[in-house]
Structures are given as C-alpha cells and as structure tokens.
Design a protein around this motif. Sequence first.
Motif, mmCIF file in Angstrom:
data_model
loop_
_atom_site.group_PDB
_atom_site.id
_atom_site.type_symbol
_atom_site.label_atom_id
_atom_site.label_comp_id
_atom_site.label_asym_id
_atom_site.label_seq_id
_atom_site.Cartn_x
_atom_site.Cartn_y
_atom_site.Cartn_z
ATOM 1 N N ARG A 341 7.980 -16.689 -65.794
ATOM 2 C CA ARG A 341 8.076 -18.164 -64.509
ATOM 3 C C ARG A 341 7.835 -19.742 -65.172
ATOM 4 O O ARG A 341 8.194 -20.541 -65.232
ATOM 5 C CB ARG A 341 7.595 -18.276 -63.042
ATOM 6 C CG ARG A 341 8.213 -16.998 -62.047
ATOM 7 C CD ARG A 341 7.212 -17.211 -60.965
ATOM 8 N NE ARG A 341 6.940 -18.467 -59.576
ATOM 9 C CZ ARG A 341 7.680 -18.081 -58.966
ATOM 10 N NH1 ARG A 341 8.082 -17.671 -58.970
ATOM 11 N NH2 ARG A 341 6.729 -19.100 -58.439
ATOM 12 N N THR A 345 9.769 -22.220 -66.336
ATOM 13 C CA THR A 345 9.398 -24.232 -65.992
ATOM 14 C C THR A 345 9.525 -25.323 -67.348
ATOM 15 O O THR A 345 9.976 -26.513 -66.799
ATOM 16 C CB THR A 345 8.055 -23.699 -65.348
ATOM 17 O OG1 THR A 345 7.347 -23.517 -64.384
ATOM 18 C CG2 THR A 345 7.473 -25.096 -65.115
ATOM 19 N N PRO A 348 14.051 -24.826 -68.739
ATOM 20 C CA PRO A 348 14.604 -24.372 -67.983
ATOM 21 C C PRO A 348 15.943 -24.226 -68.218
ATOM 22 O O PRO A 348 16.739 -23.864 -67.245
ATOM 23 C CB PRO A 348 14.620 -25.517 -66.871
ATOM 24 C CG PRO A 348 13.920 -26.816 -67.341
ATOM 25 C CD PRO A 348 12.604 -26.353 -68.182
ATOM 26 N N PRO A 423 13.888 -23.148 -61.421
ATOM 27 C CA PRO A 423 12.431 -23.020 -61.985
ATOM 28 C C PRO A 423 11.439 -23.527 -60.290
ATOM 29 O O PRO A 423 12.032 -24.343 -59.841
ATOM 30 C CB PRO A 423 12.514 -24.619 -63.015
ATOM 31 C CG PRO A 423 14.182 -24.329 -63.131
ATOM 32 C CD PRO A 423 15.184 -24.617 -61.569
ATOM 33 N N LYS A 426 5.663 -26.267 -58.406
ATOM 34 C CA LYS A 426 4.939 -26.434 -58.856
ATOM 35 C C LYS A 426 3.595 -27.279 -57.207
ATOM 36 O O LYS A 426 3.914 -27.835 -56.463
ATOM 37 C CB LYS A 426 4.266 -27.215 -59.339
ATOM 38 C CG LYS A 426 4.084 -26.968 -60.913
ATOM 39 C CD LYS A 426 3.566 -27.866 -62.065
ATOM 40 C CE LYS A 426 4.047 -26.992 -63.560
ATOM 41 N NZ LYS A 426 3.031 -27.942 -64.414
#
Length: 834
Positions: A341, A345, A348, A423, A426
Amino acid sequence: MARQNSFVSFFFDRMVLQHPGAVILSVLVVVSLLAFQTRHFRLDASAETLVLENDEDLRYARQISSRYGQNDFLVLAYTPKGILFSPDTLRTLARLRNELSSLEHVESVSSILDIPLMGSPPVSLKDISADLPTLDSPAVDIKQAGIELSESPLCRDMLLSSDSQTTALLINFSGDEIYRELVEHRNDLRQKKTAGSMTTAERTELKHAEEQLQKHRDIMRFQRHQDIAAIRAIMDNFRRDADLFLGGVSMIADDMVSFIKNDLKVFGFGVLLFLILTLGIIFRAIRWILLPMLCCIVSAICMIGLLGWLGWEVTVISSNFISLQLIITMAITVHLIVRYRELLTQTPQAPNRQLIFETIRLKLKPCVYTVLTTIAGFGSLVVCDIRPVIAFGWMMIVGLIVSLIVTFILFPAVMILIPKEKPPEKRGWRFSLTSILARFTEAHGMLIVGISALVLVLSVIGISKLEVENCFIDYFGENTEIYKGMKVIDERLGGTTPLDVIVEFEGPEVPPAAAEPAVAENDDEFDEFDEFEEAGTGEKYWFTSEKMAQIKSVHYYLENLRETGKVLSLATMLSIMEKVNDGKPLDGLELALLYNEAPEKIKAMLIKPFVSVEHDQVRFWVRVTDSDKTLRRNELLKKIRADLTGTLELNPEHIHLTGLLVLYNNMLQSLFGSQTLTLGITVIVLTGMFLVLFKSLKIAVIAMVPNVLPIALVLGIMGWMNIPLDMMTITIAAISLGIAVDNTIHYIHRFQHEFQSDRKYLPTMHRCHGSIGHAMYYTSVTIIIGFSILTLSNFMPSVYFGLLTGLAMLIALLAALTLLPQMLILGRPFGKEA
C-alpha cells in the motif's frame, strides 16, 4: 545482494507472477495431501508430559510400581446427603460399588464395605481368616463398625474422612503388562541411542518399538477414556443421593485431553475472529481480510497435516500452536500489505505486477530474518530437558518455516489475479499513536533512557524473587472437576500427590540354631505355627524385631510431617495386628506366618504392597497435600533424606525417594536452568544474527537492549507478583524475545534505508514512525489480541502465558518506537549527520 535479487527475480517474477494459476493449483494439491494426514493428528496429556526427558527417577519409579503391583486407579469421593453409617446409605454405596465393579476393565473396587472387621466382634490373631465380617455381612453392628473403621490405621484419612462424612472408593483397573514391556523395551533402546552404542538393526528396532508403543497407547487411551465416561455415567445416577467427585492421574490426563481439544478450537476460531475484526478496522477492505485469512488457514492446515504425518503429539504445552501459527502468519502478511500500500501510494500509476514484485523484493530479506530470529527463540526450547517443551520448540520451528513459505507464495500469486485497488486515502488519526511516540521521543529522549534503566533495575530485583514451587491444583479453574476432586481428596481423604519412600535392608540374618529354634515351655500356644517349621528360613527370619522397630520409626516420622497426609506401610499392618493381639507386639515367627499364611485379602491390603522380602526392602506409600500453599517439594524431599539418614541413622545408599512427587519436582527444579539456558542461547544467537544482518557490533547491541528490557520486565513482574515458573511460563522469555525482535529488525532495516536520503537522524526517525511504524503497530496489535485469546483456556498456565506474552509484546512495541530510536539517535551507528 545481486545473487539475492537474481533469485527473487527468477522465482517470484518469472515463476509465481507469470504462472499464478499453476502455483495456486500446486498449493492446493499440497494442502489436500497434508489435510489427508490430519487424521493421524494426536493429543497427549499423560503423566510423562510432566517429567524430564531421560529422567532416571522415572525408570526407577516404573520398576517399583511393577515390583509392588501398583496399577492405575481412580479415587471416587462420596459424601452422602444423609448419615454415612446408616443402612440406606450403605445399601446405596454397595450398589455404586457393584456397578463400578461390573465395568469391563475394572479389576476391583475397594471401599469401607470391603475392609475386614476385627473388632466387631473382636477376633484373636489365630482367628484371622478369609471369612472375617465386613460392613456387607449380615448382623454386623453398623455403629460399632463405623467406630472401628474411623479408628483404623488403614481406613482413616484414606477410605474415610476424619469426620466420617466422606468416604472413598478406589477403582482399580486391570494391569497392562504389554504397555510396561513396550515402554521398557523402547527405553532400553533409547539409552543405547543416547550412549552412541546403537547398531543399524537396533535403530530399525527402535523405530518399530516406538510405532508399536504408539499404537498400543492409542488403544489404551481410548479404552481408558471409555472407562472414565462409563464411571461418570454411573456417578450421575447417584448424584441425587450424594456429592461425588472423581480424581486420579488417568482421569486428569483424560480431562486434559479434553482441555487441549477445547483450547485448539477456541484458540483457532477465537484468533481468526479477532484477526478478521482487527484487519477490518485497520484496512477496511475485503481483499485485505480474505487474503490474510487464506494464508493463515492454509498454513494451519499444512501444519496440522505435518504433525500427523510426522507423528508429533500435541500436549497441553503446545496446544496454543495453532494460535501462534495464525498470529505469526498474520504478522508476515500485514508487513507485506502495508509495504504494498505504501508503494501504491507513492507510485499509483505503476503496474500491479511491478508493485507486487517490489513488495516481495523489499520485504523478503527482513521477513526471512524476522522468521529466523523467531526460530532462534523457539529453537532455544529444544535444548531444555522437559519433553513437551522440546516438542513445542520443534513444532513452532516447522510452523514458522511453513508460514513464511505459504505467505510468500500465496500473497503474490493471489494478488496478481485480482485487480489493483485504488491508492488508499490517508487518514491521520489512524497513525496518531506512532506520531505521538515520535514526538515524545524527540522531546523526552533522555527521560525514556532513565525510565528504562530504572525499570531494568526493578526487574532484576523481581527476577531474583522468582520461584518454581506451585500447587498443581492451581493449574485448573475452580469450576473444573479436576480442581473439585483434588480439593476434596486433598482436604478430606489424605492428600493427592503420591510419594514412595523405599528403605532397603542388609538381608536376613539366620541364627546358627535355625534348624532347632528355641521353644517356650508353654508351646501349646504356638501349635498352630508348627506347620510353618518347614517353610523357607529366608522369609521366616526376615521379620526381625529390629526391622519392625525401624519400619515403625520411619512410618511415624513420615506421618508426622506437616506436608504429608496418609501414610501406609508394613507399620499399618503391625498396628492393626497388635490391636488384635491385645496390644502385644508380634514376634518374628508370627509375622512370617502372616506373610505366608494370611488370607489373600489381608495380604493384598496390608502386606504385598509394602514389603519385598526377595529384594530386602520395604515401601512407604505417602500422599502429600498438594493444595497446601506452603508446600515446598524440593525442601520436603531434602528434609526427608536428611532426617532418615541423620535422626533415624539409616544408610543413605539404602534410601530411595520415588513417585510422581519426585518426578514432578525434578521437572520443576530444572525450570531455572532451562529458563537461563533458553534465554541465554536466544540472546547470543540473536546478537550474532544482528551482527550478520547489519554488520555492526554497535547496531547489534542497540538492537538487543529494547528487546531484553520487556522480557526482563515481564519476568520481574512474575517475581514481584509471586507467579511461579512452570512449563508454560519458562517459554515466555525466549518466545517473546524471538517475536519482539521482528519489530527491531524491520525498524532498523527501514531506518538504515531512510537515513541515506538526507543523513539526518531525527527526520529519519519521524519518517520511519510514519511508515514502518504503522506495520509494527498493526502486527503488534494482532499479536497482542491473538495472545489474549489464550485467557479463555481452562489450563491456568496457558492463561498466564497469554497475558504475560501479550504484555511483553506491548512493552516491546513501546520500546521499539521510543527507546530504540533514541538509542539510534544517541549512538549514531550509521555515521555522522550530513
């Protein structure tokens, strides 16, 4: 490094990622084959799991048990709702005894109903015969018989409580000579193997002997389980008339198998459920729940199949192996998910295949090292002397390898078949803990070091208070039948844990005039002994007044010890017969006659279990009150040896202590050495692995400090809180250290990588807390939750193991995110800042 990248590129990029379907199909075939082997999966809770490997006292205990005809037996405590010595109660007790006696494998049932009555009415020595009255006999004065039995040295505090409210039925099972012969044969071959004198033929014979013993033991265990189930079914029919509790070694072993089965189910399903919830909260995506669950389930099935295939038995010590397998597999998978992941991020637009390959390439080395360090923790267990702990160590070594292989094959193979996700968004609040710890470390670094030093000092003081003495009864919950039965038997019926004291003599001394013994003038009194003149002189002259006096003194000494309950020996018979003989002691001729001519029932009760003329020795059967909180087994055994040789002036070479108490004490006394050895080996091996991995002694020392601290704290807490070491808790230190260093390896590996970007320690720390810190936090949470499931066990050492190991993991996480970065900042092991 180039060689490693070449292997990763070939195996994962060209094989796994290009042919994921074939890889998954191959995994399914292997899983199916191993799943078929799960039918051989076995559990073991026998008394042998509580003793040391190759314990010489175990061999001697078996020899004594065989010599004196001691077979497996259970104790049934019976407390009637009404008066015990009443016609109705005795009839009910007789029905219970008869139903128990009718069971196929029950050889006999001993109870107050079967004890010969010598004072109701009184009989003389020459009137002792096989047809002495008992409580079962008609026209017996029940009240008078009750008084006699309550005062009987044989019944008091064994078959009858001191208040005459509780009685016991001893359920004796038929002896298993085949099992004894198989065990002796296997042990003889094992000794040759240990001594290095085994031939090739004998190695084959040992394997065959172990297989035979295993098959016979499986049959025997199933048979005993059926017997105990039948006994409990009979007990259920009498519960409206009395309170009944069952006790005994085989019953405890059988119930512990049930505990293990229950723990395996609860631990497995409980850990899976909590891990699913944890993954859902952390990642909030179906794929990140199903993929880790797939890896966990496949690893568990493979491991259970391997145990069945290899013939390794699961004991109460290793009953948590499934939960540990799931936890470790989950930790590896979470690290892969977090790294994937992060890469998604950062890039992407990158193809899914490239993201998966980079994830595997970047995480393979640290994950391999973390598994190796955990293997070092479990591997240290195999050097101790406790059989179930050794087996547990080997199981988890194999399990760790299985988890690593399964995860690194299934994860990329499944990921390449599913579409790349968007993605992740956050969300700062999810990472607030790691950020808070980073800021706290920056602001209060020296305070962290000072607190750590103080904690270490207090922990060392607590460790000095550690002890191994415990009450076996406290291993079980108060609601279990094991606890209830042991409590009643301990408090009312003379104690639970058996101890045999064996005293040997120099041998019979035959007087010169043996052929013409002196006869008193009034020899009509001894006419009934004339036929004994033709008996062998060895037995006739073995029973001397000196020996009998010595036996009495030893018996009374053992009986008056605070820790002992019921004591039976030849002195018990002497006491009964002296009472029959109007209080006059029996001479050697009368004793020899009893030994040879007494009714078989009297012999079986009072003579054969306690004397072996052939081996010139006597046996004192002692029961120790295990529930006594002040019991110190090792001190008790030392005291008995010292007093028998000192105060009673017996030859030290002629005294032997044996039985379950000795075997269990040997195991307990080995715990300190095992704890020191396993922890020491783990620290040395891990320090060496850090040296190899980071190529720096300074980094190796820095890496060990925050991992040793939580282990010291947990052991210190055990010392301060008087939690004794046992077979489970001695594994906490090595296992926790082996798992805890995983966070250290991942953090230092990432710190080393991030430091190269700007060569500044504080910014590097914040970046590591914001990246690898998340994975450390997630994996630690899953591990802590996984270990907390162990608190649902009925076996208290497993509860302590779960709580204390979870606490060690929590402290290790805090140390890895505070003390470790502070030591890296202070030590500057990667060079000067830019």
